[in-house]
Design a protein around this motif. Structure first.
Motif, short mmCIF file in Angstrom:
data_model
loop_
_atom_site.label_atom_id
_atom_site.label_comp_id
_atom_site.label_asym_id
_atom_site.label_seq_id
_atom_site.Cartn_x
_atom_site.Cartn_y
_atom_site.Cartn_z
N SER A 487 0.82 -1.20 0.00
CA SER A 487 0.00 0.00 0.00
C SER A 487 0.87 1.26 0.00
O SER A 487 0.55 2.25 -0.67
CB SER A 487 -0.93 0.00 1.21
N GLU A 490 2.12 1.95 -3.47
CA GLU A 490 1.04 2.49 -4.30
C GLU A 490 0.78 3.96 -3.99
O GLU A 490 0.65 4.78 -4.91
CB GLU A 490 -0.23 1.67 -4.07
N GLN A 491 0.73 4.30 -2.72
CA GLN A 491 0.44 5.69 -2.35
C GLN A 491 1.60 6.62 -2.72
O GLN A 491 1.39 7.76 -3.14
CB GLN A 491 0.15 5.78 -0.84
N GLU A 493 3.67 6.18 -5.23
CA GLU A 493 3.63 6.36 -6.68
C GLU A 493 2.59 7.40 -7.08
O GLU A 493 2.83 8.24 -7.95
CB GLU A 493 3.36 5.03 -7.37
N LYS A 494 1.43 7.35 -6.45
CA LYS A 494 0.37 8.31 -6.77
C LYS A 494 0.78 9.74 -6.43
O LYS A 494 0.51 10.67 -7.19
CB LYS A 494 -0.90 7.95 -6.00
N ARG A 525 12.24 2.97 -5.78
CA ARG A 525 10.94 2.51 -6.27
C ARG A 525 11.10 1.25 -7.12
O ARG A 525 10.34 0.28 -6.97
CB ARG A 525 10.30 3.63 -7.09
N LEU A 529 9.40 -2.32 -6.20
CA LEU A 529 8.50 -3.02 -7.11
C LEU A 529 9.00 -4.43 -7.41
O LEU A 529 8.24 -5.39 -7.41
CB LEU A 529 8.36 -2.22 -8.42
N GLN A 534 6.45 -7.16 -8.68
CA GLN A 534 6.09 -6.42 -9.89
C GLN A 534 7.34 -6.24 -10.77
O GLN A 534 7.70 -5.13 -11.15
CB GLN A 534 5.48 -5.08 -9.52
#
Length: 594
Positions: A487, A490-491, A493-494, A525, A529, A534
């Motif tokens: 999470s 994801e946050q 990256e946003k 990052r 990932l 990922q």
């Protein structure tokens, strides 16, 4: 206009930055943090226009090309003009001689005509006192001495001395050499010395690169990054500088101009670890000696985040009044106020930087119980300070908080001490440090998580995002597939992602909101990932980041994500570490191609 499309030559004692036309625009002597005798990168005072440069100018230049000789720190520049072309070979001598490393404070330039009848002009215009003083000159039959009170440097050459002194254009119809360095007489002729030094230096670098344990993919990128990191190590003491320059701004006219010609404990750990991953362990061995001297000098007390490469503690910050700055964007700072900061991640980084030396049997330097005892004092500081406010990893000058990244490294220090103790058979001490590591870990998990942001945040009890929390995965604090870490990725990256690039943090600092992306954050990052499953997406981003390097494969500290221009000090070791780590993490194995 100055750019950071520069090449680096050096010998782990001195270095020089060379632009696309073959001009030396930055070189400090007698060591990395010395007087920038060539300072054209940061300009010169109006009354001394054109000083601080060592240029080879081709009369009718049309284009230039530049490349390194394979697997070396020897730079080749070709100048092509309408009447002919010239090749310039630049390097700083480095090789084994008489049983020791030979790395003089010397730059060697070899010139030869490639075609036609090229007409060149040689300008050798050093300055002293950070651009304040023009040297006095004396000369002989094949040398010029550039003198001031602090140091005297000598150019020895087989170019007619009158042409160099008077900057007279002449036709280059044969090979010539220029050797710039200490005021010492050569034992052999200049042409023979230059040729011999080049051959030996090329053999050294090719042998060094030959021993690297590189990945199957991105080999050229990794080798160039490794050589660059090696060049940023000051071998006489073992210190590793963060970059070769001072005061290249992080963004245009931002005032974020800092002197990076010193050894940050944090940066050095990452450099050492990256080179270790390639089996280049000698840099670690030298660094361990340097950092253990820091530990001994502090006696278990406060450790600064940054020291001079000769273990200097006082790095008093001042302004170089006679240098206008990169593209005129001053100020030019000498020294760094960070030496006065409390940055609590320092203690963990000291231990992390030394820990492999307790296990690695390849090293000449072997650490044991005595060194562990010294490190326990560092671990005690880490434990006591893990929940105290500091300036943090980004060295904020006017705000103190309990930064998550600082506490994270305090945890890492305690965790590694537990593992070292167990390795040494000190079971009681292993249990002691394991309990302390668990206590710090619990504090981070409880206080650095934000339900509101669904992420680990930049400080205990805070709500702002900071890319440095991605290091949780890299240092083994958390399972990379833990839902909280996923999470957080994801946050971040946003909020902080800018295409393949990443900003450091979202909150304004002493100078406002950052304008450029910080390169190492983008590589963090990529690592996060890849670790979290990922991998293909990480590979795509990594490949895009590689395209943001300059034409010779190097990166500065920051990238303007809008146009991919390079900003910040150069070459930045943090960024070059990211290239190595990313390639090692993402490459296919050799078994895939053999």
């Amino acid at each position: 206009m100055s750019t950071l499309d520069l090449g680096l030559v050096g010998n782990c004692c001195i270095s020089a930055l060379i632009d696309k036309t073959g001009s030396i625009v930055w070189s400090c002597l007698p060591r990395f943090d010395g007087d920038p005798v060539f300072h054209a990168l940061l300009g010169s005072a109006p009354e001394r226009s054109g000083e601080g440069i060592f240029s080879i100018e081709l009369d009718d230049l049309v284009e230039s090309t530049q490349e390194y000789l394979p697997n070396s720190a020897i730079l080749r520049t070709r100048l092509n003009g309408r009447s002919g072309s010239v090749e310039i070979i630049d390097f700083a001598p480095r090789f084994k001689w008489r049983g020791r490393s030979f790395r003089p404070q010397m730059l060697v330039r070899r010139l030869r005509p490639l075609s036609g009848s090229p007409r060149i002009r040689i300008k050798v215009r050093p300055s002293y006192g950070n651009g304040a003083f023009r040297p006095a000159l004396t000369f002989g039959s094949n040398h010029i001495r550039y003198m001031c009170e602090q140091q005297t440097l000598r150019l020895t050459t087989d170019v007619p001395i009158d042409y160099v002194r008077q900057q007279t254009p002449f036709i280059l119809d044969d090979e010539v050499s220029l050797i710039f360095g200490p005021d010492e007489t050569l034992s052999e002729g200049v042409a023979q010395t230059a040729r011999d030094f080049e051959e030996r230096t090329q053999a050294y670098w090719r042998s060094w690169a030959n021993r690297l344990a590189i990945p199957v993919e991105w080999q050229d990128e990794v080798i160039r990054a490794a050589i660059t990191l090696k060049l940023c190590s000051y071998e006489p003491t073992g210190a590793v500088v963060a970059a070769m320059t001072t005061s290249v701004p992080e963004a245009p006219d931002s005032g974020r101009n800092w002197d990076y010609r010193f050894c940050w404990v944090r940066d050095a750990f990452f450099v050492v670890r990256a080179l270790n991953s390639l089996a280049a362990v000698r840099t670690m061995e030298h660094y361990v000696r340097w950092i253990m001297n820091v530990v001994a000098a502090t006696g278990g007390g406060h450790i600064q985040p940054v020291y001079g490469i000769g273990l200097e503690a006082a790095l008093t910050e001042e302004i170089a009044e006679h240098l206008p700055g990169y593209r005129g964007m001053g100020p030019v700072r000498l020294g760094n106020q960070a030496h006065e900061h409390d940055q609590h991640d320092t203690y963990g980084n000291v231990i992390l930087g030394v820990s492999q030396a307790f296990y690695d049997k390849r090293l000449f330097l072997q650490l044991g119980a005595a060194e562990f005892e010294r490190l326990e004092a560092v671990g005690e500081m880490a434990y006591q300070l893990h929940d105290k406010p500091d300036a943090g990893i980004w060295e904020l000058r006017s705000r103190a908080r309990i930064h998550t990244s600082s506490s994270l490294m305090c945890w890492a220090g305690c965790d590694r001490l537990a593992k070292i103790a167990r390795h040494l058979g000190l079971i009681d001490r292993a249990d002691f440090w394991h309990k302390r590591a668990n206590a710090v870990r619990s504090a981070i998990l409880d206080l650095a998580w934000s339900d509101k942001r669904q992420a680990f945040v930049e400080s205990f009890g805070g709500t702002m995002l900071d890319a440095s929390v991605l290091l949780m995965g890299e240092v083994g604090f958390i399972d990379p597939r833990d839902p909280r870490y996923l999470s957080t990725i994801e946050q971040l990256e946003k909020s902080l992602g800018r295409g393949p690039f990443m900003m450091r943090y979202e909150e304004a600092d002493d100078f406002g909101t950052p304008e450029t992306a910080f390169n190492i954050c983008a590589f963090w990052r990529v690592d996060a990932l890849a670790r979290s499953g990922q991998r293909e997406r990480a590979r795509e981003i990594f490949q895009e980041l590689l395209s943001a390097r300059n034409s010779l494969g190097m990166m500065s500290e920051d990238t303007a994500y809008q146009d991919r221009s390079l900003w910040g000090n150069f070459p930045q070791t943090y960024s070059m570490v990211g290239i190595i780590n990313g390639a090692m993490r993402l490459s296919r194995g050799w078994e895939a191609v053999t």
